[in-house]
Design an enzyme around this catalytic site. Structure first.
Site, short mmCIF file in Angstrom:
data_model
loop_
_atom_site.label_atom_id
_atom_site.label_comp_id
_atom_site.label_asym_id
_atom_site.label_seq_id
_atom_site.Cartn_x
_atom_site.Cartn_y
_atom_site.Cartn_z
N PRO A 12 0.87 -1.30 -0.15
CA PRO A 12 0.02 -0.06 0.01
C PRO A 12 0.77 1.24 -0.09
O PRO A 12 2.00 1.02 -0.16
CB PRO A 12 -0.69 -0.19 1.46
CG PRO A 12 0.18 -0.82 2.28
CD PRO A 12 0.85 -1.88 1.24
N MET A 13 0.28 2.32 0.03
CA MET A 13 0.86 3.75 0.24
C MET A 13 1.77 3.80 1.43
O MET A 13 1.04 3.33 2.51
CB MET A 13 -0.07 5.02 0.12
CG MET A 13 -0.21 5.27 -1.39
SD MET A 13 -1.19 6.94 -1.30
CE MET A 13 -1.45 6.93 -2.94
N GLU A 85 6.22 3.33 -9.75
CA GLU A 85 5.03 3.19 -9.79
C GLU A 85 4.25 2.68 -11.27
O GLU A 85 3.71 3.30 -12.02
CB GLU A 85 4.70 4.87 -9.96
CG GLU A 85 5.05 5.76 -8.97
CD GLU A 85 4.26 6.04 -7.80
OE1 GLU A 85 3.48 5.13 -7.65
OE2 GLU A 85 4.42 6.79 -7.05
N CYS A 180 -4.86 -1.06 8.07
CA CYS A 180 -4.89 -2.33 7.98
C CYS A 180 -6.20 -2.85 7.80
O CYS A 180 -7.32 -2.04 7.53
CB CYS A 180 -4.56 -2.95 9.59
SG CYS A 180 -6.04 -2.49 10.83
ZN LIG Z 1 -5.53 -0.64 12.01
#
Ligand SMILES: [Zn+2]
Length: 207
Positions: A12-13, A85, A180
């Protein structure tokens, strides 16, 4: 440091993908290998011809609009091709990277695996399949502090963005944060409205 391979760094970022890419590139430079660094022209995070990690590290990069152009940017004596990217490139990127591998190059790339809706991003599924090594990094969840953030949360004016929010926001304060799975939120106002309507029509039938 042999060629004929494709190492893909994903997650993820804010999980440190570009930082990890820069770390690997620096090692190649120390080993006196010829490295070509490429990034897509659509990446708005960096302004000039360079790639930059969130902790301020940077390296010069060639900006490329169409993935096929990578083949003319990479010269025969380039041994390592680093591409940042990857999720932003068109679908030819899979063929381009396969060709570079077949020519004996070592390709190292980064890319977001999922978009803010939790859908797979661009050609990332195909790229993960053709990669000879995949490293999936985790970020720290910005909500609960868990070490296992794998989702990218989109926020508009500080609130979780709706599933149907436009891809380009005008006038809104848009930010992204790593979360998360437990803390990741994807409101769907349209579906909520439909459910409410159904509930009301059931009430009408009842009385
Ligand atoms: Zn969390």
């Amino acid at each position: 440091m042999q060629g004929y391979c494709f190492e893909l760094i994903t997650g993820p970022m804010s999980c440190g993908k570009t930082e990890e890419l820069l770390r690997r590139i620096r090692r190649c430079i120390i080993a006196k290998k010829k490295v070509k660094v490429i990034s897509p022209d659509v990446d708005t995070r960096t302004k000039g011809d360079y790639i930059e990690s969130r902790n301020g590290l940077w390296l010069e990069a060639v900006k490329v609009k169409h993935s096929i152009q990578i083949l003319s940017v990479v010269k025969p004596d380039d041994e390592i091709v680093a591409i940042d990217e990857l999720q932003f490139f068109d679908e030819n990127i899979t063929k381009v990277i396969t060709q570079l591998m077949n020519e004996g190059k070592k390709v190292i790339g980064t890319g977001l695996d999922l978009d803010f809706k939790g859908d797979t991003f661009g050609s990332m599924p195909q790229l993960m399949c053709i990669a000879t090594q995949v490293d999936k990094l985790h970020a720290v969840c910005m909500k609960c502090g868990s070490d296992h953030a794998t989702r990218t949360q989109r926020l508009i004016n500080g609130k979780p963005a709706d599933k149907n929010s436009p891809l380009i926001m005008i006038g809104g304060d848009e930010t992204y944060e790593a979360r998360c799975i437990k803390c990741y939120e994807l409101p769907d106002a349209e579906a909520e409205k439909r459910r409410e309507k159904e509930k009301n029509s059931l009430k009408l039938i009842k009385f």
